[in-house]
Design a protein around this motif. Structure first.
Motif, PDB file in Angstrom:
ATOM      1  N   ALA A 244       0.836  -1.210   0.000  1.00 22.44           N
ATOM      2  CA  ALA A 244       0.000   0.000   0.000  1.00 22.44           C
ATOM      3  C   ALA A 244       0.865   1.251   0.000  1.00 22.44           C
ATOM      4  O   ALA A 244       0.564   2.240  -0.683  1.00 22.44           O
ATOM      5  CB  ALA A 244      -0.926  -0.006   1.213  1.00 22.44           C
ATOM      6  N   GLN A 247       2.501   1.650  -3.409  1.00 24.39           N
ATOM      7  CA  GLN A 247       1.546   2.175  -4.388  1.00 24.39           C
ATOM      8  C   GLN A 247       1.432   3.693  -4.273  1.00 24.39           C
ATOM      9  O   GLN A 247       1.433   4.408  -5.286  1.00 24.39           O
ATOM     10  CB  GLN A 247       0.185   1.525  -4.190  1.00 24.39           C
ATOM     11  CG  GLN A 247      -0.871   2.002  -5.183  1.00 24.39           C
ATOM     12  CD  GLN A 247      -2.217   1.338  -4.957  1.00 24.39           C
ATOM     13  OE1 GLN A 247      -2.359   0.514  -4.065  1.00 24.39           O
ATOM     14  NE2 GLN A 247      -3.196   1.704  -5.770  1.00 24.39           N
ATOM     15  N   VAL A 282      -3.360   7.693   2.931  1.00 26.03           N
ATOM     16  CA  VAL A 282      -3.002   6.388   3.481  1.00 26.03           C
ATOM     17  C   VAL A 282      -4.012   5.877   4.496  1.00 26.03           C
ATOM     18  O   VAL A 282      -4.170   4.652   4.664  1.00 26.03           O
ATOM     19  CB  VAL A 282      -1.584   6.427   4.090  1.00 26.03           C
ATOM     20  CG1 VAL A 282      -1.575   7.091   5.454  1.00 26.03           C
ATOM     21  CG2 VAL A 282      -0.982   5.020   4.169  1.00 26.03           C
ATOM     22  N   LEU A 285      -6.464   3.219   3.563  1.00 28.01           N
ATOM     23  CA  LEU A 285      -5.806   1.961   3.235  1.00 28.01           C
ATOM     24  C   LEU A 285      -5.453   1.152   4.480  1.00 28.01           C
ATOM     25  O   LEU A 285      -5.333  -0.074   4.409  1.00 28.01           O
ATOM     26  CB  LEU A 285      -4.531   2.232   2.424  1.00 28.01           C
ATOM     27  CG  LEU A 285      -4.711   3.044   1.131  1.00 28.01           C
ATOM     28  CD1 LEU A 285      -3.370   3.244   0.436  1.00 28.01           C
ATOM     29  CD2 LEU A 285      -5.705   2.353   0.187  1.00 28.01           C
TER      30      LEU A 285
END
Length: 343
Positions: A244, A247, A282, A285
């Motif tokens: 994550a 990405q 973030v 996520l």
């Protein structure tokens, strides 16, 4: 008060939970079906994670992710405690009294702390004056509630009943600081009354989370309640180059710079706006579909929401709130004055 790490010197936070009749189910470690009798006080526990990034120019970006201790409980909540600090409340932050439909929330009706209470005995040298004043003010709000607990509480010796993550700025240009302030309780059985316990809350224990020791890496810090939450910290995800994180790193050059600075232990060099945008990206996520809040603090401009809480603003009787509120009382739901008066 107890403290870990010397204050001010860089030496180096929801679930509804009835625990009065039997706190053996705290943190879900025993039968969650335990209910308190109708005539007992009940506490609602807030569980979650508080993530704090002190970025460039001393700007603070912080988030709280709801990690319910039990379904239907309360989330971590934010309260402004004095002119330069806010606190995220974890643990027993909401209490329900017998025959009273309105809960007692420790984040409500909290008057801005201005000076020490002359009726209270302070121990010189145990904590910095402003920290100790904040700690005692919360202690005095918690004391009459815990005094109504008359059943045995099943807590581990080092587990706090209430924890607040204190975020803000120290006086005398010391700069940004983050503290974990923990309130533990002590019980004594009254033998003449059978299973009847007297409960008292102890003086708070301070643990400095930021700043770290001199020359130590400056990272994103995180506090958790309960302490044994299993999800990895944000710092662990960054240092482990979690998919994550990878990405996000590849999706925006600004995020890549923030991640690089944090990974190098230079979190204070990240651009504040970029750091706030990175956390905003973030959090969905890592929150695992749980609600979260996000806010920022600046030493000159104060507190402001980025992602405010979902819960509506509760209002009292018409005019009551305005009548009882001092003219300069803080509000977490209005934008700060861009030109605040000098302290």
């Amino acid at each position: 008060m107890n403290h870990h790490k010397h204050p001010r010197f860089p030496s180096w936070l929801a679930g509804s939970f009835a625990f009065v009749a039997a706190l053996a189910c705290l943190y879900g470690r025993a039968a969650a079906q335990t209910q308190a009798p109708e005539d007992e006080i009940v506490a609602n526990l807030a569980g979650g994670r508080v993530i704090v990034h002190v970025a460039g120019d001393g700007n603070i970006i912080f988030a709280a992710i709801n990690e319910p201790v039990e379904a239907g409980g309360v989330p971590p909540r934010v309260v402004e405690v004095d002119a330069t600090h806010v606190a995220v409340l974890l643990g027993a932050s909401e209490w329900r009294l017998p025959a009273d439909p309105n809960p007692v929330r420790l984040d409500r009706n909290f008057e801005r702390i201005r000076a020490r209470d002359p009726k209270y005995q302070y121990n010189a040298g145990e904590a910095e004056p402003d920290l100790e004043t904040i700690g005692v003010a919360v202690l005095e709000k918690l004391r009459p509630l815990t005094a109504q607990l008359h059943h045995k509480i099943d807590l581990l010796p080092d587990e706090p009943l209430l924890e607040m993550v204190l975020i803000g700025y120290a006086p005398n240009h010391y700069g940004p600081e983050v503290w974990a302030v923990e309130y533990r309780v002590q019980q004594e059985q009254v033998a003449t009354r059978g299973e009847y316990w007297q409960t008292r809350v102890l003086r708070p224990r301070f643990t400095q989370l930021y700043p770290p020791e001199k020359h130590a890496p400056r990272m994103i810090v995180e506090a958790r309640y309960p302490a044994d939450l299993k999800a990895p910290t944000l710092m662990a995800l960054i240092q482990g180059n979690d998919p994550a994180i990878a990405q996000l790193r590849g999706s925006d050059a600004r995020f890549a710079k923030v991640i690089e600075a944090v990974d190098k232990g230079q979190a204070q060099k990240a651009a504040p706006t970029d750091a706030a945008d990175f956390l905003r990206a973030v959090l969905p996520l890592i929150a695992d579909k749980q609600p979260f809040i996000l806010a920022k603090m600046e030493e000159q401009h104060g507190f402001d929401w980025i992602v405010p809480p979902d819960e509506p603003v509760e209002r009292g009787k018409k005019g009551e709130e305005d009548k009882n509120r001092p003219p300069d009382a803080p509000s977490l739901r209005r934008k700060p004055n861009p030109n605040p008066p000098n302290r």
